[in-house]
Design a protein around this motif. Structure first.
Motif, PDB file in Angstrom:
ATOM      1  N   ARG A  15     -25.163   6.991   9.402  1.00 30.13           N
ATOM      2  CA  ARG A  15     -25.498   8.131   9.346  1.00 30.13           C
ATOM      3  C   ARG A  15     -25.758   8.866  10.588  1.00 30.13           C
ATOM      4  O   ARG A  15     -25.256   9.783  11.081  1.00 30.13           O
ATOM      5  N   ILE A  16     -26.413   7.943  11.838  1.00 26.58           N
ATOM      6  CA  ILE A  16     -26.580   8.344  12.726  1.00 26.58           C
ATOM      7  C   ILE A  16     -26.174   7.937  14.750  1.00 26.58           C
ATOM      8  O   ILE A  16     -24.873   8.660  14.989  1.00 26.58           O
ATOM      9  N   PRO A  29     -21.287   8.593  13.363  1.00 27.87           N
ATOM     10  CA  PRO A  29     -20.978   9.837  13.900  1.00 27.87           C
ATOM     11  C   PRO A  29     -20.751  10.376  15.108  1.00 27.87           C
ATOM     12  O   PRO A  29     -20.421  11.247  15.261  1.00 27.87           O
ATOM     13  N   ARG A  48     -28.322   1.977   7.419  1.00 25.80           N
ATOM     14  CA  ARG A  48     -28.108   3.360   6.417  1.00 25.80           C
ATOM     15  C   ARG A  48     -27.787   3.813   9.387  1.00 25.80           C
ATOM     16  O   ARG A  48     -27.532   4.963   8.850  1.00 25.80           O
ATOM     17  N   ALA A  50     -33.848   6.071  14.981  1.00 26.86           N
ATOM     18  CA  ALA A  50     -33.604   6.396  13.414  1.00 26.86           C
ATOM     19  C   ALA A  50     -34.428   5.376  12.906  1.00 26.86           C
ATOM     20  O   ALA A  50     -34.970   6.066  11.761  1.00 26.86           O
TER      21      ALA A  50
END
Lengths: 310, 254
Positions: free
Chosen positions: A207-208, A211, A203, A194
């Motif tokens: 996002r990574i 989740p 972020r 990422a």
């Protein structure tokens, strides 16, 4: 190149019987005996409970949808949901703080978890409820300087605020540890990737990392939520009218202690059953990327047949 | 000669007491394909990771596209850049990892559009269109909505290459892209990389694939013990290596 002739297959007369497709399962005798024993004891116990007048089942039925009980149930539910939400929201930064390289963030988070996880919830609730004994005035102030806003602790701390603060702050300590475990379960390479692609740390987290961490976070969080539903019963000691407090207020009048406790028990069981069911669905959602073994093996098989054909 | 797109000067990097890079100097020209070879532990992967600041160097400097990585000169003083600025610098470089590192919770398409949409603020429809083209280019159009777990290693690495291309990088960094693959899957990934090399992309490839270095690289850099031992055209370094350690290393592949 000359190929050697294949050796002839050696058949035996029993071969037609040996095809496993026509195999029978032996009778599981010991299993059947165990089933019979358990069912006998179980049905006898169920019958004893059902016919035992001391449980007062008719009274249970009578009070199950009683207005006071339903109000208490409602309080239990929203108190659990609100406290859990605050607990999760506070738990995340504490988890990140505990993993931080910054000694200040790590120290504060560690101290938080140390205090709130290390003392009994019941004691915490009582202290919050009686905060005005410790601090009659609560103020927002400049350190060692004048205060900007000031409240009267007695007005600020009601049973509701004490219950929410007590449950949520305690929950945050446990959620922080659960979330930290989840974040640690994501391989380091994911974060690196990422970052290598120019994502800023926040972020990358949203996002990574999160989740993927959810798969590890959801099961113990469901567990915590079920615990929370039951832990709300502790607030009955600070005169908060939850489910337990409501049935207590009724049996203090009617002296039907056991039947009314049964009403509460059945409601708690019902709620936690629904939650367990919901949890299994959430878990399935978060493992969507990896429950693909069936699909994968079929595509692998297809590939082998292709290669064989060549 | 055009000005180099990458300049590395006197790079030093230690992990604890173990000095892994002992002074690396290297320039890479635009559109150049550089293969870095060397025994394991020679520092070649660390060097690659220093370029996009996955590792922090202890001494020296790295410049990509005219900008120093991680630092900025302000009135003659060198100041460390904040995270956001470093993230922006990293956005110029695409990286392909040994273990693919696809995002397992996203489909192939989502993996490829994640950085363009989320970091480079490309319009989503546009990003999807570019992603489709790139995924087609690596031959995986029919896997658009598959999750990485459903793909073979070779297919995953091709998706990873498409993902790296999607950000339109100035430099593509490959960290042993075929080392984690089964032998029969290495070919498809190398073919994709050869294709890219012929299209004028700037590539730095850390690899053990001598064949790839010979056919696709403009320059071979041989590293050992934290130093660049020898470099030059593949036909020189690979066929008639000057240094004893290069000779010893290459002899194992013949």
């Amino acid at each position: 190149m000359k190929t050697a002739p294949l050796p002839e297959l050696q058949d035996s007369p029993e071969d037609s019987l040996r095809d496993v497709a026509g195999a029978h399962l032996p009778l599981p005798k010991s299993k059947i005996i165990l089933w019979v024993i358990v069912l006998l004891f179980g049905s006898d116990f169920a019958l004893t409970v059902a016919t035992n007048k001391n449980f007062g089942w008719p009274t249970v039925g009578q009070y199950f949808f009683n207005e006071t009980v339903l109000q208490g149930l409602w309080v239990t539910l929203w108190l659990a949901v609100v406290s859990m939400l605050i607990g999760v929201v506070l738990g995340l930064p504490i988890a990140i703080g505990r993993m931080s390289k910054d000694p200040l963030a790590r120290g504060l988070s560690n101290a938080y978890v140390w205090i709130f996880r290390g003392t009994p919830l019941l004691v915490q609730l009582i202290i919050w409820y009686n905060l005005s004994f410790l601090f009659p005035k609560i103020a927002l102030k400049i350190p060692f300087g004048p205060s900007l806003v000031q409240w009267d602790a007695n007005a600020l701390i009601t049973p509701i605020t004490a219950a929410i603060i007590g449950l949520a702050l305690n929950e945050a300590a446990y959620m922080a540890e659960i979330i930290r475990g989840g974040l640690l379960s994501v391989p380091r390479g994911q974060r690196e990737t990422a970052e290598a692609f120019g994502m800023k740390p926040m972020r990358a987290l949203w996002r990574i990392i999160i989740p993927q961490a959810m798969k590890t976070i959801v099961p113990p969080t469901g567990n915590q939520f079920i615990n929370m539903i039951k832990a709300t019963s502790l607030v009955s000691v600070i005169a908060m009218a939850d489910l337990l407090y409501s049935v207590q207020s009724i049996y203090n009048r009617t002296f039907e202690v056991i039947p009314l406790l049964m009403v509460a028990v059945l409601w708690y069981l019902l709620i936690t059953s629904i939650l367990s069911y919901a949890q299994s669905h959430i878990e399935r959602y978060y493992s969507r990327g990896d429950s693909m073994h069936a699909a994968r093996s079929t595509s692998d098989d297809a590939k082998t047949t292709e290669e064989d054909a060549k | 000669m055009t000005s180099p797109i990458l300049r590395a000067r006197n790079l030093h990097k230690s992990f604890g007491n173990n000095e892994v890079l002992k002074g690396i100097d290297l320039d890479v020209a635009p559109s150049e394909v550089v293969a870095i070879l060397g025994p394991s532990g020679s520092g070649k992967s660390t060097f690659l990771r220093c370029i996009n600041r996955l590792e922090h160097i202890d001494k020296g400097f790295i410049e990509v596209d005219g900008e120093q990585i991680g630092y900025q000169l302000k009135n003659g003083k060198l100041v460390a850049l904040p995270n956001a600025a470093i993230a922006r610098q990293r956005g110029k470089m695409g990286m392909v990892f040994q273990s693919f590192n696809l995002f397992p919770h996203m489909t192939v398409l989502q993996n490829v559009i994640e950085a363009p949409v989320g970091v480079h603020r490309v319009n989503k429809a546009e990003a999807i269109e570019t992603a489709r083209e790139l995924i087609a280019k690596v031959g995986l159009s029919e896997k658009l909505n598959a999750y990485p777990g459903q793909l073979s290693g070779g297919q995953q690495q091709r998706v990873a290459i498409a993902r790296a291309l999607a950000i339109k990088p100035k430099i593509l960094l490959f960290d042993e892209p075929t080392s984690a693959l089964d032998p029969e899957l290495v070919g498809e990934v190398l073919a994709t990389m050869r294709d890219l090399a012929s299209q004028g992309l700037t590539m730095i490839v850390v690899t053990h694939e001598i064949g790839f270095a010979r056919e696709a690289a403009d320059r071979v850099v041989f590293m050992d013990g934290g130093y660049v031992i020898e470099q030059g055209k593949p036909e020189d370094v690979l066929v008639k290596p000057q240094h004893a350690r290069t000779q010893a290393f290459l002899s194992r592949f013949i």
